[in-house]
Design an enzyme around this catalytic site. Structure first.
Site, mmCIF file in Angstrom:
data_model
loop_
_atom_site.group_PDB
_atom_site.id
_atom_site.type_symbol
_atom_site.label_atom_id
_atom_site.label_comp_id
_atom_site.label_asym_id
_atom_site.label_seq_id
_atom_site.Cartn_x
_atom_site.Cartn_y
_atom_site.Cartn_z
ATOM 1 N N GLU A 169 0.844 -1.210 0.000
ATOM 2 C CA GLU A 169 0.000 0.000 0.000
ATOM 3 C C GLU A 169 0.877 1.258 0.000
ATOM 4 O O GLU A 169 1.855 1.348 0.743
ATOM 5 C CB GLU A 169 -0.891 -0.013 1.242
ATOM 6 C CG GLU A 169 -1.759 1.213 1.424
ATOM 7 C CD GLU A 169 -2.580 1.170 2.701
ATOM 8 O OE1 GLU A 169 -3.543 1.952 2.822
ATOM 9 O OE2 GLU A 169 -2.256 0.340 3.589
ATOM 10 N N LYS A 212 -9.084 2.306 -2.581
ATOM 11 C CA LYS A 212 -9.350 1.690 -1.276
ATOM 12 C C LYS A 212 -10.779 2.017 -0.843
ATOM 13 O O LYS A 212 -11.209 3.176 -0.900
ATOM 14 C CB LYS A 212 -8.336 2.198 -0.248
ATOM 15 C CG LYS A 212 -8.391 1.498 1.102
ATOM 16 C CD LYS A 212 -7.233 1.972 1.980
ATOM 17 C CE LYS A 212 -7.172 1.230 3.309
ATOM 18 N NZ LYS A 212 -6.003 1.646 4.119
ATOM 19 N N CYS A 249 -5.283 -3.130 2.170
ATOM 20 C CA CYS A 249 -5.171 -3.181 3.628
ATOM 21 C C CYS A 249 -6.513 -3.367 4.329
ATOM 22 O O CYS A 249 -7.042 -4.461 4.398
ATOM 23 C CB CYS A 249 -4.441 -1.944 4.144
ATOM 24 S SG CYS A 249 -3.633 -2.197 5.758
#
EC number: 6.3.5.1
Length: 557
Positions: A41, A116, A152
């Site tokens: 990330e 994300k 994540c």
């Protein structure tokens, strides 16, 4: 299809340097017929970039660097790179101006961006300050394999595993409905003790429940107070770990996706650490090494008192930087015992580090003379004791300034919690190495260190004598504090388990002691706010995730 996991250690903000690391890894991967390379990330800028993201020129430089990287990459290799993308509809929707994204680079260009979806705002995370959440499930097709992309936190909302839902959507469930063949996750997940077990258990549940093989790619390295442990891994459809990267080191793993079986094949599985003490040791060594080097220092200095805390910090610094880059300074006062000096020198000899002895008796007398008229008619007390600590702190800062050494402070979490430390004295420093390590754990790690090396690294007398600040004759820590076994259990219940005073008393602790500890923790907040950054190893550290008021009156809640 061969897929490579690049477990990288970026420097925050170093866009050219981080891009070069990705490029070098990509060339290495391409030489072994890898088809897809995964990076962590925000691998292009490093995680967490924090308020660097508020600088438009930084964001623009990231985009320019990404475009150049795409052109420089080997032509037959697809690479997923963590980056930041502007939200072009922010002025219409009123949302944040940026996305936390993954860029799919191939054939000289950026082919697609994936945003994300779940943005954490707990503990050290504050992603809603900068980012707009993505609204769509992310996947792409590569050589007839449909690959789902998550970033994540996108993995951390499995209601069945947690027994609750933190966010409205579950990106893994959405990808499973779409029928992807494989899910990849690009993470920058900070280290806490034992967290890798939780990650692996969580993803095992997801892999089996959704019948999706999963590849988890994590950042490694120290960035300010945060340590990233790496330990990237992959699971097959049965939830079995088929590969695991090294802990606290950069690594490159290769895993193969069997197109007929639609599953990942077994590869290299690095072993887990034998104990939490060993794991914490490696985390702190990495944290010190990266903090020192990324802040452009090469050598460190610390005060050696002959106590267990400074002994552990000296051992960590030596392992991180080499014995030639560590200077231990002994600053005995008239109250210092002879064994404190001899124990500190024995430790330095075991480690092979340089030492300097600077007695402070004459300096203490100078302060006494200057303050004699003002302090006349008062008794010797905490003010005079703290002056000793501040003399030592001033000497250490002078050495730091003169020779360009980074000063390491040596206070532990137990002391930081209750304020058993002196502002502008032993709290001086550029990095608080063990500020998140309770006193009982300090002893445990030191004992492990001796056992691991099968010889005495930390002198035995340091481990067996009563801990003392030695600021007055016969002083020991337990004159002012409960026994550390009692104190640390109360602090664990209060700080980590969020128990009330009533619950802690019900667990077997004396009410008067519990109330006193709670008061000390609250009153010491002003000290912690002025402390140097401390390396985080637990889920509740006195750092960026600790947000307590200074001016407050706390009852026995």
């Amino acid at each position: 299809m061969k897929i490579a996991i690049a477990q990288l250690n970026p420097i925050i903000g170093d866009l050219p340097g981080n891009a070069q690391k990705i490029l070098e890894t990509a060339k290495q991967a391409a030489s072994t017929d890898i088809r897809l390379l995964l990076t962590p990330e925000l691998s292009l800028c490093g995680y967490p970039p924090r308020d660097l993201l508020l600088n438009p020129s930084f964001v623009e430089a990231m985009n320019i660097t990404l475009q150049k990287l795409a052109k420089d990459l080997p032509p037959n290799l697809a690479v997923l790179v963590g980056t930041v993308v502007r939200n072009t509809e922010a002025h219409i929707t009123g949302g944040k101006t940026l996305f936390n994204s993954i860029a799919w680079l191939e054939a000289g260009k950026v082919k697609q961006y994936f945003h994300k979806r779940l943005l954490p705002t707990y503990d050290v995370f504050d992603e809603k300050r900068y980012f707009e959440p993505g609204l769509q499930a992310n996947y792409f097709a590569l050589d007839n394999i449909n690959i789902g992309v998550t970033i994540c936190e996108d993995l951390w909302n499995d209601e069945e595993f947690w027994g609750k839902r933190t966010y409205a959507v579950n990106p893994i469930a959405d990808l499973s409905i779409l029928g992807v063949d494989l899910i990849v996750n690009l993470s920058a997940s900070p280290y806490t003790v034992g967290k890798h077990k939780l990650r692996e258990a969580m993803l095992k549940h997801s892999a089996v429940n959704f019948q999706e093989p999963v590849i988890y790619t994590n950042q490694v390295g120290g960035n300010d107070d945060l340590i990233f442990d790496g330990r990237s891994f992959a699971l097959n459809l049965q939830g079995e770990i088929i590969c695991r990267a090294k802990g606290f080191e950069t690594d490159l793993l290769i895993v193969e996706f069997d197109e007929q079986a639609r599953d990942l094949q077994l590869d290299s599985v690095s072993p887990v650490y034998e104990s939490e003490d060993e794991e914490i040791w490696h985390a702190l060594v990495l944290g010190v090494r990266d903090y020192v080097k990324k802040c452009r220092f090469s050598q460190v200095v610390l005060g050696l008192s002959g106590g267990v805390d400074s002994a552990l910090v000296a051992a960590i610094a030596t392992a991180a930087l080499g014995k030639e880059n560590v200077l231990g300074v002994l600053m005995p006062s008239p109250y210092s015992s002879q064994h404190s000096i001899s124990d500190a020198l024995a430790l330095a000899e075991n480690l092979g580090i340089k030492t300097q002895i600077l007695p402070i008796g004459e300096l203490m007398q100078g302060f006494d003379n200057t303050l004699s008229e003002l302090f006349a008619g008062t008794e010797f007390g905490i003010a005079e004791e703290n002056i000793q600590s501040r003399i030592r702190g001033t000497l250490l800062m002078g050495i730091s300034n003169k020779f360009g050494h980074l000063l390491l402070s040596t206070g532990n979490k137990s002391e930081m919690a209750v304020g058993y430390c002196t502002l502008y004295g032993d709290m001086n420093g550029g990095l608080a190495v063990i500020a998140d390590v309770p006193k009982t754990r300090v002893y445990s790690i030191c004992n492990w260190l001796n056992e691991h090396h099968q010889k005495e690294i930390i002198p035995q007398n340091i481990l067996t004598k009563a801990p003392s600040a030695e600021l007055k004759p016969g002083q020991v820590d337990q004159d002012s504090l409960p026994a550390y076994e009692i104190l640390d259990d109360i602090l664990q219940r209060l700080i980590h388990d969020h128990q009330s005073a009533e619950q802690i008393v019900a667990a077997g602790h004396e009410k008067a002691i519990v109330n006193r500890v709670l008061q000390m923790v609250s009153r010491a907040e002003f000290k912690r706010r002025q402390a140097p950054p401390g390396l985080k190893i637990t889920d509740r550290a006195f750092g960026t995730g600790w947000r307590m008021p200074i001016a407050s009156q706390v009852a026995d809640y």
